[in-house]
Design a protein around this motif. Structure first.
Motif, short mmCIF file in Angstrom:
data_model
loop_
_atom_site.label_atom_id
_atom_site.label_comp_id
_atom_site.label_asym_id
_atom_site.label_seq_id
_atom_site.Cartn_x
_atom_site.Cartn_y
_atom_site.Cartn_z
N THR A 171 0.79 -1.38 0.09
CA THR A 171 -0.24 0.14 -0.02
C THR A 171 0.95 1.25 0.21
OG1 THR A 171 -1.69 -1.22 1.04
CG2 THR A 171 -1.85 1.13 1.05
N GLU A 172 0.51 2.18 -1.01
CA GLU A 172 1.11 3.58 -1.08
C GLU A 172 -0.01 4.39 -1.07
OE1 GLU A 172 4.80 5.55 -3.52
OE2 GLU A 172 3.20 3.98 -4.58
N ALA A 173 0.46 5.78 -0.36
CA ALA A 173 -0.33 6.88 -0.19
C ALA A 173 0.35 7.81 -1.20
CB ALA A 173 -0.87 7.30 1.16
N ILE A 174 -0.49 8.68 -1.85
CA ILE A 174 0.03 9.81 -2.66
C ILE A 174 -0.48 11.00 -2.55
CG2 ILE A 174 0.56 10.45 -5.20
CD1 ILE A 174 0.46 6.76 -4.20
N VAL A 175 0.11 12.06 -2.47
CA VAL A 175 -0.48 13.39 -2.16
C VAL A 175 0.49 14.38 -3.10
CG1 VAL A 175 -1.09 15.34 -0.69
CG2 VAL A 175 -1.32 13.02 0.17
N ARG A 176 -0.22 15.20 -3.90
CA ARG A 176 0.30 16.28 -4.67
C ARG A 176 -0.18 17.54 -4.28
NH1 ARG A 176 0.95 15.58 -11.12
NH2 ARG A 176 -1.03 16.80 -11.18
N LEU A 177 0.79 18.70 -4.25
CA LEU A 177 0.30 19.98 -4.08
C LEU A 177 0.65 20.73 -5.45
CD1 LEU A 177 1.81 20.66 -0.38
CD2 LEU A 177 -0.72 20.15 -1.15
N THR A 178 -0.18 21.53 -5.87
CA THR A 178 0.09 22.40 -6.88
C THR A 178 -0.15 23.95 -6.71
OG1 THR A 178 -0.46 23.05 -9.29
CG2 THR A 178 -2.12 22.03 -7.83
N SER A 179 0.52 24.76 -7.24
CA SER A 179 0.26 26.12 -7.13
C SER A 179 -0.64 26.61 -7.98
CB SER A 179 1.62 26.97 -7.30
OG SER A 179 2.01 26.97 -8.76
N ASN A 211 -2.93 3.58 -3.27
CA ASN A 211 -2.75 2.68 -3.97
C ASN A 211 -2.54 1.61 -3.50
OD1 ASN A 211 -2.77 1.74 -7.12
ND2 ASN A 211 -0.75 1.52 -6.78
N HIS A 212 -3.35 0.27 -3.59
CA HIS A 212 -3.13 -1.02 -3.08
C HIS A 212 -2.92 -2.08 -3.91
CE1 HIS A 212 -3.20 -3.88 0.44
NE2 HIS A 212 -3.97 -4.58 -0.51
N LYS A 213 -1.87 -2.73 -3.92
CA LYS A 213 -1.64 -3.93 -4.87
C LYS A 213 -2.11 -5.33 -4.09
CE LYS A 213 2.48 -1.72 -7.03
NZ LYS A 213 3.91 -2.04 -7.17
N PHE A 214 -2.91 -5.99 -4.89
CA PHE A 214 -3.46 -7.19 -4.24
C PHE A 214 -2.49 -8.24 -4.66
CE2 PHE A 214 -7.05 -4.53 -4.73
CZ PHE A 214 -7.58 -4.55 -3.42
N GLY A 215 -1.58 -8.02 -5.71
CA GLY A 215 -0.47 -9.19 -5.95
C GLY A 215 0.19 -8.31 -7.14
N VAL A 218 -2.84 -7.08 -9.91
CA VAL A 218 -3.99 -6.51 -9.55
C VAL A 218 -3.78 -5.34 -8.55
CG1 VAL A 218 -6.34 -6.71 -8.66
CG2 VAL A 218 -5.17 -8.92 -9.84
N SER A 219 -4.44 -4.43 -8.86
CA SER A 219 -4.26 -3.19 -8.00
C SER A 219 -5.55 -2.23 -7.92
CB SER A 219 -2.97 -2.19 -8.35
OG SER A 219 -3.13 -1.59 -9.60
N ALA A 220 -5.70 -1.40 -7.06
CA ALA A 220 -6.85 -0.51 -6.90
C ALA A 220 -6.61 0.77 -6.32
CB ALA A 220 -8.06 -1.09 -6.29
N LYS A 221 -7.01 1.81 -6.71
CA LYS A 221 -6.83 2.99 -6.08
C LYS A 221 -8.05 3.69 -5.87
CE LYS A 221 -3.97 4.52 -9.27
NZ LYS A 221 -2.96 5.44 -10.24
N THR A 238 -7.76 15.38 -13.68
CA THR A 238 -7.96 14.99 -12.59
C THR A 238 -9.41 14.09 -12.12
OG1 THR A 238 -7.00 16.73 -11.62
CG2 THR A 238 -8.28 15.82 -10.01
N PHE A 239 -9.64 13.23 -11.47
CA PHE A 239 -10.66 12.45 -11.34
C PHE A 239 -10.98 12.00 -9.88
CE2 PHE A 239 -13.17 8.33 -11.76
CZ PHE A 239 -14.14 8.72 -12.77
N ASP A 240 -12.08 12.11 -9.38
CA ASP A 240 -12.35 11.72 -7.85
C ASP A 240 -13.12 10.37 -7.82
OD1 ASP A 240 -11.09 14.13 -7.24
OD2 ASP A 240 -13.08 15.08 -6.59
N GLY A 241 -12.78 9.35 -7.21
CA GLY A 241 -13.30 8.21 -7.12
C GLY A 241 -12.51 6.82 -6.95
N ALA A 242 -12.73 5.84 -7.80
CA ALA A 242 -11.97 4.54 -7.72
C ALA A 242 -11.64 4.12 -8.97
CB ALA A 242 -12.95 3.67 -6.74
N GLN A 243 -10.54 3.32 -8.98
CA GLN A 243 -10.05 2.74 -10.08
C GLN A 243 -9.50 1.41 -9.91
OE1 GLN A 243 -6.04 3.55 -12.09
NE2 GLN A 243 -7.27 4.91 -13.10
N PHE A 244 -9.71 0.39 -10.76
CA PHE A 244 -9.40 -0.93 -10.60
C PHE A 244 -8.38 -1.28 -11.82
CE2 PHE A 244 -9.99 -5.58 -11.87
CZ PHE A 244 -9.42 -6.09 -10.59
N ASN A 245 -7.40 -1.82 -11.59
CA ASN A 245 -6.41 -2.27 -12.62
C ASN A 245 -6.15 -4.08 -12.63
OD1 ASN A 245 -5.51 0.39 -13.93
ND2 ASN A 245 -5.45 0.44 -11.63
N ALA A 246 -5.79 -4.54 -13.69
CA ALA A 246 -5.71 -5.93 -13.69
C ALA A 246 -4.98 -6.13 -15.24
CB ALA A 246 -6.85 -6.85 -13.46
#
Length: 458
Positions: A171-179, A211-215, A218-221, A238-246
């Motif tokens: 698991t990783e947490a990502i935060v970005r700041l912009t001016s 972002n979490h890796k199930f293996g 497979v991952s999801a954010k 930019t998108f607010d919600g959930a994403q699934f990748n495999a």
């Protein structure tokens, strides 16, 4: 001969040859040296090695350059270290920063870590504008929320800093700041009822997700992240919600659900950025991409904008196909998008490029030319291709009392990239031969536009 032998030993150390250490692994370093204390602890933890004979010739007996080689090895193994050990590595890196830079290790902390946090970022200086056509620029300032290409020229800057925090191995947490874009000399501070925009220099979060890796495959954010539709002709922002990748290196599946919050999706019919949560609508997205062979990639996507359809020209469903073909330094690519049931609801692009640009490698470059064609009822919302005429571009109709969408668009964009130095890139855009794309009447000529970006990565 002695110098050659020393170089061979240093190279062996950098390659990480494992050695068995005695109780005093770095016997040639004074025990009261802070460097001795640091490297001894790192060696005991298996983070760094000395010479193959088990010795480490400290700061006085060894050159600073040779010392930097061992620190570089420790930095490469930093993920193995705990917080205290990482602090030691950071202190060593600060002390030997000049030597590490000579080795090509960016202690500016190339992957600057404080504990389990990696810090990266970028800075952009931008000059852009439009050439007047029939008394108008690309936008005529009726869209109060957008100043891009709405005047002869504009010079602005933007800075972003991103924090990648490792929560655990998966698991990783990502935060970005912009001016945001800060126009030089602009002290605009929106106030009052109906005010839009933000004060120049206001720092905002434009990325905040987990972002979490199930293996391995497979991952999801979830949170606020960047979402691309297909190859990015319609939306890449930019998108607010959930994403699934495999998937694997041959085939990738992606699904997402949430809200698009930039470009045309974030503005109302008058071009003002006044869309609140209550007025925004969710989007359901799915895509499949695959590699046919080492030269050809193809993809397909489907997106549904869950709006309340008020007319036949309101886009709810959308699908598209894309391809990228690479032959050595030659690129050929394109994308086609269609909104079923919508008259003139299509958009497509095709392009050709040459080169191998990589901003991290000085002297690399590429050039590209692309043609864009959008039907009367389709427009890019926030395209990865930096199209000047998108769904935020507005104009006054014949009665001069109502602001409407642009009636289609077709034109060219030429792009050139060049890496001036490692991590410093220069990009030039020029949009030309632009016209409306009406189903009836004249296809009016539109203003050409230009843009020059100087990008720094750190």
């Amino acid at each position: 001969m002695k110098k050659q032998f020393t170089a061979m030993l240093a190279a062996t150390a950098v390659l990480g040859v494992t050695t068995a250490f005695a109780n005093n692994p770095f016997s040639d370093v004074s025990t009261d040296s802070w460097a001795y204390q640091a490297v001894s602890q790192l060696a005991a933890a298996g983070v760094v090695n000395g010479y193959p004979d088990g010795t480490f010739k400290g700061q006085k007996e060894i050159t600073r350059f040779e010392m930097a080689q061992m620190i570089a090895k420790a930095m490469a193994n930093q993920d193995r270290a705990n917080a205290e050990q990482q602090a030691m590595i950071n202190r060593l890196a600060d002390e030997f920063s000049n030597e590490l830079n000579n080795l090509g290790v960016r202690v500016g902390r190339l992957e600057d870590r404080v504990g389990n946090v990696k810090v990266t970022g970028d800075m952009r200086l931008r000059y852009l504008g439009a050439q007047e056509k029939n008394g108008h620029y690309v936008t005529d300032r009726t869209n109060l929320d957008s100043r891009d290409y709405s005047q002869r020229s504009l010079f602005d800057a933007r800075a972003r800093v991103q924090f990648n925090a490792k929560v655990n191995d998966r698991t990783e947490a990502i935060v970005r700041l912009t001016s945001g874009n800060i126009e030089f000399g602009d002290a605009h501070n929106p106030t009052g009822v109906g005010a839009i925009g933000v004060k120049p220099g206001t720092v905002m979060f434009d990325r905040a997700y987990v972002n979490h890796k199930f293996g391995e495959r497979v991952s999801a954010k979830i949170g606020r992240f960047q979402q691309t539709f297909g190859n990015g002709l319609i939306y890449d922002d930019t998108f607010d919600g959930a994403q699934f990748n495999a998937g694997n290196d041959k085939v990738q599946f992606q699904a997402a659900y949430g809200y698009a919050v930039e470009g045309g999706y974030a503005t109302d019919e008058y071009g003002e950025r006044t869309i609140t949560r209550d007025k925004n609508f969710t989007i359901t997205y799915a895509s499949l991409k695959g590699e046919l062979n080492k030269h050809v990639n193809i993809g397909a996507f489907f997106a549904r904008h869950n709006i309340e359809k008020a007319s036949n020209n309101d886009i709810r469903n959308m699908y598209g196909f894309s391809t990228d073909m690479n032959f050595d330094k030659v690129w050929v690519g394109g994308e086609w998008v269609k909104a079923p049931g919508v008259s003139y609801g299509y958009g497509w692009t095709a392009g050709l490029g040459y080169g191998a640009y990589n901003q991290t490698k000085r002297g690399t470059w590429d050039v590209k030319a692309q043609y864009f064609n959008f039907g009367e009822n389709m427009a890019a919302q926030s395209s990865t291709w930096q199209v000047g005429y998108d769904d935020t571009t507005r104009y006054l109709d014949n009665t001069a009392t109502f602001v409407t969408k642009l009636r289609g668009f077709k034109g060219w964009i030429a792009t050139a990239n060049y890496a001036l130095q490692d991590n410093v890139g220069l990009t030039a855009y020029y949009g030309f031969n632009n016209k409306t794309n009406k189903s009836t009447g004249d296809n009016d000529k539109l203003s050409n536009y230009y843009r020059l970006d100087l990008n720094y990565q750190f």
